[in-house]
Write a protein that holds these residues in place. Structure first.
Motif, PDB file in Angstrom:
ATOM      1  N   ASN A   1       0.812  -1.221   0.000  1.00 12.78           N
ATOM      2  CA  ASN A   1       0.000   0.000   0.000  1.00 12.78           C
ATOM      3  C   ASN A   1       0.842   1.267   0.000  1.00 12.78           C
ATOM      4  OD1 ASN A   1      -2.356  -1.481  -0.033  1.00 12.78           O
ATOM      5  ND2 ASN A   1      -2.583  -1.499   2.188  1.00 12.78           N
ATOM      6  N   LEU A   2       1.941   1.266   0.744  1.00  8.59           N
ATOM      7  CA  LEU A   2       2.787   2.451   0.799  1.00  8.59           C
ATOM      8  C   LEU A   2       3.394   2.751  -0.570  1.00  8.59           C
ATOM      9  CD1 LEU A   2       4.641   2.013   4.224  1.00  8.59           C
ATOM     10  CD2 LEU A   2       2.823   3.641   3.657  1.00  8.59           C
ATOM     11  N   GLU A   3       3.868   1.687  -1.239  1.00  5.02           N
ATOM     12  CA  GLU A   3       4.468   1.858  -2.565  1.00  5.02           C
ATOM     13  C   GLU A   3       3.430   2.304  -3.585  1.00  5.02           C
ATOM     14  OE1 GLU A   3       4.896  -0.735  -0.603  1.00  5.02           O
ATOM     15  OE2 GLU A   3       7.023  -1.260  -0.466  1.00  5.02           O
ATOM     16  N   LEU A   4       2.235   1.699  -3.515  1.00  5.47           N
ATOM     17  CA  LEU A   4       1.161   2.085  -4.427  1.00  5.47           C
ATOM     18  C   LEU A   4       0.767   3.551  -4.238  1.00  5.47           C
ATOM     19  CD1 LEU A   4      -1.096  -1.102  -4.235  1.00  5.47           C
ATOM     20  CD2 LEU A   4      -0.011  -0.209  -6.303  1.00  5.47           C
ATOM     21  N   GLN A   5       0.693   3.972  -2.984  1.00  6.16           N
ATOM     22  CA  GLN A   5       0.339   5.362  -2.704  1.00  6.16           C
ATOM     23  C   GLN A   5       1.428   6.310  -3.188  1.00  6.16           C
ATOM     24  OE1 GLN A   5      -2.736   6.336  -1.426  1.00  6.16           O
ATOM     25  NE2 GLN A   5      -1.991   8.326  -2.171  1.00  6.16           N
ATOM     26  N   ALA A   6       2.687   5.885  -3.059  1.00  9.83           N
ATOM     27  CA  ALA A   6       3.797   6.725  -3.504  1.00  9.83           C
ATOM     28  C   ALA A   6       3.739   6.968  -5.007  1.00  9.83           C
ATOM     29  CB  ALA A   6       5.133   6.083  -3.117  1.00  9.83           C
ATOM     30  N   ILE A   7       3.487   5.896  -5.786  1.00 10.77           N
ATOM     31  CA  ILE A   7       3.383   6.050  -7.235  1.00 10.77           C
ATOM     32  C   ILE A   7       2.155   6.883  -7.591  1.00 10.77           C
ATOM     33  CG2 ILE A   7       3.028   4.838  -9.415  1.00 10.77           C
ATOM     34  CD1 ILE A   7       4.692   2.600  -8.488  1.00 10.77           C
ATOM     35  N   LYS A   8       1.049   6.620  -6.917  1.00 11.07           N
ATOM     36  CA  LYS A   8      -0.178   7.374  -7.186  1.00 11.07           C
ATOM     37  C   LYS A   8       0.046   8.861  -6.940  1.00 11.07           C
ATOM     38  CE  LYS A   8      -5.056   7.741  -5.926  1.00 11.07           C
ATOM     39  NZ  LYS A   8      -6.181   7.193  -5.133  1.00 11.07           N
ATOM     40  N   ASP A   9       0.752   9.202  -5.861  1.00  8.15           N
ATOM     41  CA  ASP A   9       1.007  10.606  -5.536  1.00  8.15           C
ATOM     42  C   ASP A   9       1.829  11.275  -6.637  1.00  8.15           C
ATOM     43  OD1 ASP A   9      -0.385  10.339  -3.194  1.00  8.15           O
ATOM     44  OD2 ASP A   9       1.390  10.113  -1.924  1.00  8.15           O
ATOM     45  N   VAL A  10       2.833  10.555  -7.152  1.00  9.27           N
ATOM     46  CA  VAL A  10       3.660  11.110  -8.229  1.00  9.27           C
ATOM     47  C   VAL A  10       2.817  11.328  -9.483  1.00  9.27           C
ATOM     48  CG1 VAL A  10       5.578  10.640  -9.804  1.00  9.27           C
ATOM     49  CG2 VAL A  10       5.830  10.160  -7.372  1.00  9.27           C
ATOM     50  N   PHE A  11       2.031  10.320  -9.843  1.00 11.67           N
ATOM     51  CA  PHE A  11       1.231  10.401 -11.058  1.00 11.67           C
ATOM     52  C   PHE A  11       0.182  11.503 -10.973  1.00 11.67           C
ATOM     53  CE2 PHE A  11       1.737   6.095 -13.405  1.00 11.67           C
ATOM     54  CZ  PHE A  11       3.107   6.143 -13.210  1.00 11.67           C
ATOM     55  N   LEU A  12      -0.379  11.720  -9.779  1.00  9.74           N
ATOM     56  CA  LEU A  12      -1.413  12.735  -9.612  1.00  9.74           C
ATOM     57  C   LEU A  12      -0.829  14.149  -9.566  1.00  9.74           C
ATOM     58  CD1 LEU A  12      -3.849  11.117  -7.007  1.00  9.74           C
ATOM     59  CD2 LEU A  12      -4.254  11.476  -9.442  1.00  9.74           C
ATOM     60  N   SER A  13       0.396  14.265  -9.062  1.00 14.39           N
ATOM     61  CA  SER A  13       0.953  15.599  -8.847  1.00 14.39           C
ATOM     62  C   SER A  13       1.756  16.109 -10.028  1.00 14.39           C
ATOM     63  CB  SER A  13       1.848  15.599  -7.599  1.00 14.39           C
ATOM     64  OG  SER A  13       2.962  14.721  -7.769  1.00 14.39           O
ATOM     65  N   ASP A  14       2.221  15.218 -10.906  1.00 12.94           N
ATOM     66  CA  ASP A  14       3.069  15.614 -12.026  1.00 12.94           C
ATOM     67  C   ASP A  14       2.371  15.364 -13.355  1.00 12.94           C
ATOM     68  OD1 ASP A  14       5.197  16.442 -10.446  1.00 12.94           O
ATOM     69  OD2 ASP A  14       6.013  14.418 -10.307  1.00 12.94           O
ATOM     70  N   SER A  15       2.781  16.118 -14.371  1.00 18.47           N
ATOM     71  CA  SER A  15       2.203  15.969 -15.704  1.00 18.47           C
ATOM     72  C   SER A  15       2.938  14.921 -16.533  1.00 18.47           C
ATOM     73  CB  SER A  15       2.226  17.313 -16.444  1.00 18.47           C
ATOM     74  OG  SER A  15       3.565  17.755 -16.619  1.00 18.47           O
ATOM     75  N   ARG A  16       3.982  14.352 -15.972  1.00 17.51           N
ATOM     76  CA  ARG A  16       4.745  13.266 -16.609  1.00 17.51           C
ATOM     77  C   ARG A  16       5.566  12.593 -15.529  1.00 17.51           C
ATOM     78  NH1 ARG A  16       7.036  18.035 -17.844  1.00 17.51           N
ATOM     79  NH2 ARG A  16       5.940  18.235 -19.821  1.00 17.51           N
ATOM     80  N   ALA A  17       6.029  11.375 -15.786  1.00 17.43           N
ATOM     81  CA  ALA A  17       6.867  10.687 -14.800  1.00 17.43           C
ATOM     82  C   ALA A  17       7.633   9.565 -15.474  1.00 17.43           C
ATOM     83  CB  ALA A  17       6.031  10.140 -13.643  1.00 17.43           C
ATOM     84  N   CYS A  18       8.786   9.256 -14.905  1.00 20.74           N
ATOM     85  CA  CYS A  18       9.589   8.126 -15.361  1.00 20.74           C
ATOM     86  C   CYS A  18      10.139   7.450 -14.114  1.00 20.74           C
ATOM     87  CB  CYS A  18      10.716   8.602 -16.279  1.00 20.74           C
ATOM     88  SG  CYS A  18      11.766   7.272 -16.898  1.00 20.74           S
TER      89      CYS A  18
ATOM     90  N   SER B   1       3.817  -7.739 -11.252  1.00 17.64           N
ATOM     91  CA  SER B   1       2.458  -7.758 -10.691  1.00 17.64           C
ATOM     92  C   SER B   1       2.113  -6.427 -10.049  1.00 17.64           C
ATOM     93  CB  SER B   1       2.339  -8.880  -9.653  1.00 17.64           C
ATOM     94  OG  SER B   1       2.518 -10.141 -10.255  1.00 17.64           O
ATOM     95  N   PHE B   2       3.083  -5.841  -9.367  1.00 17.62           N
ATOM     96  CA  PHE B   2       2.880  -4.540  -8.732  1.00 17.62           C
ATOM     97  C   PHE B   2       2.573  -3.468  -9.778  1.00 17.62           C
ATOM     98  CE2 PHE B   2       4.892  -0.526  -7.336  1.00 17.62           C
ATOM     99  CZ  PHE B   2       4.076  -0.238  -6.244  1.00 17.62           C
ATOM    100  N   ALA B   3       3.375  -3.454 -10.854  1.00 18.67           N
ATOM    101  CA  ALA B   3       3.157  -2.471 -11.922  1.00 18.67           C
ATOM    102  C   ALA B   3       1.812  -2.689 -12.596  1.00 18.67           C
ATOM    103  CB  ALA B   3       4.290  -2.560 -12.944  1.00 18.67           C
ATOM    104  N   ASN B   4       1.475  -3.943 -12.880  1.00 15.03           N
ATOM    105  CA  ASN B   4       0.204  -4.232 -13.547  1.00 15.03           C
ATOM    106  C   ASN B   4      -0.997  -3.868 -12.672  1.00 15.03           C
ATOM    107  OD1 ASN B   4       1.239  -5.163 -15.998  1.00 15.03           O
ATOM    108  ND2 ASN B   4       1.466  -7.254 -15.260  1.00 15.03           N
ATOM    109  N   PHE B   5      -0.874  -4.098 -11.369  1.00 13.42           N
ATOM    110  CA  PHE B   5      -1.964  -3.743 -10.459  1.00 13.42           C
ATOM    111  C   PHE B   5      -2.165  -2.233 -10.445  1.00 13.42           C
ATOM    112  CE2 PHE B   5      -3.669  -2.709  -6.219  1.00 13.42           C
ATOM    113  CZ  PHE B   5      -4.819  -3.473  -6.254  1.00 13.42           C
ATOM    114  N   HIS B   6      -1.057  -1.486 -10.397  1.00 16.91           N
ATOM    115  CA  HIS B   6      -1.154  -0.026 -10.412  1.00 16.91           C
ATOM    116  C   HIS B   6      -1.794   0.462 -11.719  1.00 16.91           C
ATOM    117  CE1 HIS B   6      -0.232   4.160  -9.728  1.00 16.91           C
ATOM    118  NE2 HIS B   6       0.388   4.215 -10.892  1.00 16.91           N
ATOM    119  N   LYS B   7      -1.396  -0.142 -12.844  1.00 21.00           N
ATOM    120  CA  LYS B   7      -1.986   0.226 -14.129  1.00 21.00           C
ATOM    121  C   LYS B   7      -3.497  -0.024 -14.132  1.00 21.00           C
ATOM    122  CE  LYS B   7       0.184  -1.858 -17.443  1.00 21.00           C
ATOM    123  NZ  LYS B   7       1.010  -2.976 -17.989  1.00 21.00           N
TER     124      LYS B   7
END
Length: 215
Positions: A3-20, A33-39
């Protein structure tokens, strides 16, 4: 349990107009599996900023690590997902039809023998025995990718609106297992710097721990 990792990626995706972003971990720990779940969450459950993605990840390989191959693979994977979700959209939209022709022809040519698609004119994608020039410039190829991202943001796909695109590249550690490929990978990321900066495109790379090129 991530959950912490998922929230971290979600925060980046929501706050920025691009990400790598790079997802690092040992073999079998669940990076893919983690990446696919987030997608999946971003595509089907996110309300504030839903992002389109293709369900199959792109596998990193020696042949992928050049700008042309990378762009063709991303465009092709995105088109396949649109076709799976909304096949009528392909039939209605001229841009998607042109891109399908581009991917089809490019993949059928022997690029290693020096034959590639680079630079076509206004008749590209029309029916009726059109002759396609043997190559397409990188500038035009990049422009088509930008147009595809814009299309995803403007049009409904299977009744859904999206704010961008997630591109998932898997298992870079397989490529980097051969030390001879390290310089090629560094060169590859230098080549695609402008692609990684395109607005509303979010990249996820997965690789093993201790891969210095991603450090």
């Amino acid at each position: 349990g991530r959950n912490l990792e998922l929230q971290a990626i979600k925060d980046v995706f929501l706050s920025d107009s691009r990400a790598c972003l790079t997802i690092l971990g040992n073999v079998g720990v669940g990076k893919t599996s983690f990446a696919n779940f987030h997608k999946f969450i971003c595509k089907y459950e996110e309300k504030k900023k839903p992002l389109f993605s293709f369900r199959r990840e792109i596998e990193a390989s020696k042949n992928l690590i050049n700008k042309r191959s990378f762009l063709i693979e991303v465009i092709g994977s995105t088109l396949r997902e649109i076709r799976l979700l909304d096949p009528q959209l392909i039939k209605k939209e001229e841009l998607l039809q042109k891109l399908e022709k581009l991917v089809e022809i490019t993949q059928s040519l022997d690029i290693s023998a020096g034959i590639s698609i680079a630079g076509f004119g206004g008749d590209f994608g029309k029916t009726g025995g059109t002759e396609y020039p043997p190559s397409i410039s990188m500038t035009i190829l990049e422009e088509y990718f930008i147009n595809l991202v814009s299309f995803i943001k403007k049009k409904e796909i299977s009744g859904r609106k999206f704010d961008g695109l997630i591109v998932h590249i898997n298992n870079f550690d397989v490529v980097l297992a051969d030390p001879a490929n390290k310089k090629n990978v560094i060169r590859f990321f230098q080549e695609i710097r402008d692609i990684l900066q395109i607005k509303d495109v979010y990249y996820l790379f997965t690789t093993g721990n201790g891969i210095s090129v991603f450090s």
